[in-house]
Motif scaffolding. Structure first.
Motif, PDB file in Angstrom:
ATOM      1  N   UNK A 133       0.841  -1.193   0.000  1.00  9.80           N
ATOM      2  CA  UNK A 133       0.000   0.000   0.000  1.00  9.80           C
ATOM      3  C   UNK A 133       0.879   1.247   0.000  1.00  9.80           C
ATOM      4  N   UNK A 134       0.584   2.159  -0.895  1.00  9.18           N
ATOM      5  CA  UNK A 134       1.182   3.490  -0.909  1.00  9.18           C
ATOM      6  C   UNK A 134       0.049   4.516  -0.891  1.00  9.18           C
ATOM      7  N   UNK A 135       0.254   5.604  -0.164  1.00  8.14           N
ATOM      8  CA  UNK A 135      -0.755   6.660  -0.136  1.00  8.14           C
ATOM      9  C   UNK A 135      -1.622   6.657   1.104  1.00  8.14           C
ATOM     10  N   UNK A 136      -1.286   5.830   2.097  1.00  8.78           N
ATOM     11  CA  UNK A 136      -1.976   5.832   3.391  1.00  8.78           C
ATOM     12  C   UNK A 136      -0.947   6.183   4.463  1.00  8.78           C
ATOM     13  N   UNK A 137      -1.265   7.165   5.288  1.00 13.94           N
ATOM     14  CA  UNK A 137      -0.395   7.556   6.392  1.00 13.94           C
ATOM     15  C   UNK A 137      -0.918   6.918   7.676  1.00 13.94           C
ATOM     16  N   UNK A 138      -0.233   5.884   8.156  1.00 14.55           N
ATOM     17  CA  UNK A 138      -0.689   5.186   9.351  1.00 14.55           C
ATOM     18  C   UNK A 138      -0.760   6.112  10.559  1.00 14.55           C
ATOM     19  N   UNK A 139       0.071   7.138  10.584  1.00 16.70           N
ATOM     20  CA  UNK A 139       0.123   8.048  11.737  1.00 16.70           C
ATOM     21  C   UNK A 139      -1.143   8.878  11.883  1.00 16.70           C
ATOM     22  N   UNK A 140      -1.930   8.991  10.840  1.00 16.40           N
ATOM     23  CA  UNK A 140      -3.109   9.862  10.890  1.00 16.40           C
ATOM     24  C   UNK A 140      -4.433   9.097  10.835  1.00 16.40           C
ATOM     25  N   UNK A 141      -4.404   7.780  10.931  1.00 21.24           N
ATOM     26  CA  UNK A 141      -5.638   7.007  10.854  1.00 21.24           C
ATOM     27  C   UNK A 141      -6.509   7.255  12.081  1.00 21.24           C
ATOM     28  N   UNK A 142      -7.804   7.450  11.863  1.00 21.81           N
ATOM     29  CA  UNK A 142      -8.734   7.534  12.994  1.00 21.81           C
ATOM     30  C   UNK A 142      -9.170   6.131  13.399  1.00 21.81           C
ATOM     31  N   UNK A 143      -9.989   6.027  14.431  1.00 26.33           N
ATOM     32  CA  UNK A 143     -10.369   4.712  14.942  1.00 26.33           C
ATOM     33  C   UNK A 143     -11.138   3.892  13.916  1.00 26.33           C
ATOM     34  N   UNK A 144     -11.986   4.532  13.151  1.00 24.40           N
ATOM     35  CA  UNK A 144     -12.746   3.825  12.128  1.00 24.40           C
ATOM     36  C   UNK A 144     -11.793   3.200  11.105  1.00 24.40           C
ATOM     37  N   UNK A 145     -10.778   3.957  10.711  1.00 23.52           N
ATOM     38  CA  UNK A 145      -9.805   3.447   9.746  1.00 23.52           C
ATOM     39  C   UNK A 145      -8.958   2.331  10.358  1.00 23.52           C
ATOM     40  N   UNK A 146      -8.643   2.430  11.640  1.00 26.25           N
ATOM     41  CA  UNK A 146      -7.888   1.358  12.299  1.00 26.25           C
ATOM     42  C   UNK A 146      -8.697   0.070  12.357  1.00 26.25           C
TER      43      UNK A 146
END
Length: 364
Positions: free
Chosen positions: A86-99
């Motif tokens: 995966x490219x284009x996703x910043x794990x540092x900024x994921x909210x709970x829904x995305x986690x």
């Protein structure tokens, strides 16, 4: 780049109070000196106690689009049965829904390799702990090194002179398939690993889908395996450290726990083989020769199942997530004859006690 150069990230000063177990290593200008392994001799912990695990992936199943966090990402399937990049996703900024969605994605694809994660890696140990706790109770490894003051972070460390990993050199092949700390009553689920320094070539991590390795077996044999349970032991790993290797510490007494040979994933419902050469010791109820024959067959089956495997290459700022419940993995030590440093951080939340695929199998 020469074969003796280590891929790392630009230098910063090391903490003045840093006490290193690695002799002769220059740390003053190593950016990740605060993450080198420490082995406090007075660090001891009581036995782990059971807890109720709630997998975040369950919540994602109720989402209208459980892959929406990948909407603007470039996603590349690495092999059909296992792995994606995966490219284009910043794990540092994921909210709970995305986690939650991330947990489900990792459960389904088994291994997900995220590139360009400098912000995540540079956030530091407190952020790593916050990240891991979202997915489960953080595990403290009984023998491995951890950053000074952060026992919940497991470190991998090997250079041309030193190794602080659980390794043996008396075999013709250095690959050791395992599922992390499978000897615990509640072994890990979603697991996060990143390298802060890696050799320019080699040092990859290889993963196998234990869902696919199980599917390759005949239905009759799988039905038999579902009636079996096996002991997983941490004693050999503890003895390795007590012999003075790795870091020479055992901070929690080793345990033996019994798990089903075929387990069921609590979110996806997939069935997976759950044995590994590093920690599985014997099949309960069988004689030694019977147990050894079956286990060695399964270990060899995993070794040879190239069509069930994927290899993760460690580009700078890569973060790899995998589901320890349905995979086996091994570091590839193909770089050890060259100078180079392989140094990484693993964040290891525990999950549920393995659920037997056979609902009638009793583990006690």
């Amino acid at each position: 780049m020469s074969s003796t150069t280590t891929t790392t990230i630009p230098a910063i000063a090391a903490p003045a109070s840093l006490s290193l177990p690695i002799t002769g290593k220059e740390t003053e200008h190593y950016r990740y000196a605060h993450l080198v392994p420490a082995f406090p001799k007075d660090e001891h912990y009581p036995p782990l106690t059971p807890f109720e695990h709630e997998d975040p992936g369950h919540r994602a199943l109720k989402h209208a689009d459980p892959r929406s966090f990948l909407k603007n990402a470039q996603v590349t399937q690495l092999t059909p049965p296992i792995g994606e990049e995966v490219r284009g996703v910043n794990l540092a900024t994921l909210d709970n829904d995305a986690k939650d969605q991330l947990a489900l994605e990792v459960a389904r694809r088994k291994v997900v390799v995220f590139r360009d994660q400098q912000e995540f890696i540079d956030r530091g140990p407190e952020a790593y702990l916050e990240w891991g706790r979202y997915f489960g109770r953080l595990h403290i490894h009984p023998t491995s090194g951890h950053p000074e003051g952060y026992p919940h972070l497991h470190l991998v460390y090997r250079d041309e002179k030193s190794s602080f990993n659980y390794e043996t050199s008396d075999h013709t092949i250095a690959t050791t398939w395992h599922s992390d700390v499978s000897y615990e009553l509640q072994p890990p689920g979603l697991t996060t690993l990143f390298l802060v320094s890696s050799p320019p070539v080699g040092g990859d991590t290889i993963f196998a889908s234990q869902v696919t390795t199980l599917k390759r077996l005949s239905p009759e044999f799988v039905a038999f395996l579902k009636t079996l349970k096996a002991e997983h032991s941490g004693h050999e790993q503890a003895d390795y450290s007590r012999s003075g290797k790795r870091g020479g510490v055992v901070r929690r007494e080793p345990v033996i726990n019994v798990h089903p040979i075929v387990r069921k994933h609590p979110v996806t419902g997939e069935e997976a083989l759950y044995v590994n050469r590093q920690f599985t010791r014997r099949i309960v109820g069988l004689k030694k020769e019977e147990s050894d024959t079956i286990l060695n067959f399964l270990y060899d089956h995993i070794d040879r199942s190239i069509d069930s495997q994927v290899r993760a290459r460690w580009e700078p700022y890569t973060v790899v997530l995998w589901d320890n419940r349905v995979t086996a993995h091994s570091a590839i030590l193909d770089f050890i004859e060259n100078e180079g440093l392989r140094h990484g951080v693993r964040i290891t939340p525990q999950a549920e006690r393995p659920i037997p695929a056979n609902a009638n199998l009793k583990l006690e």
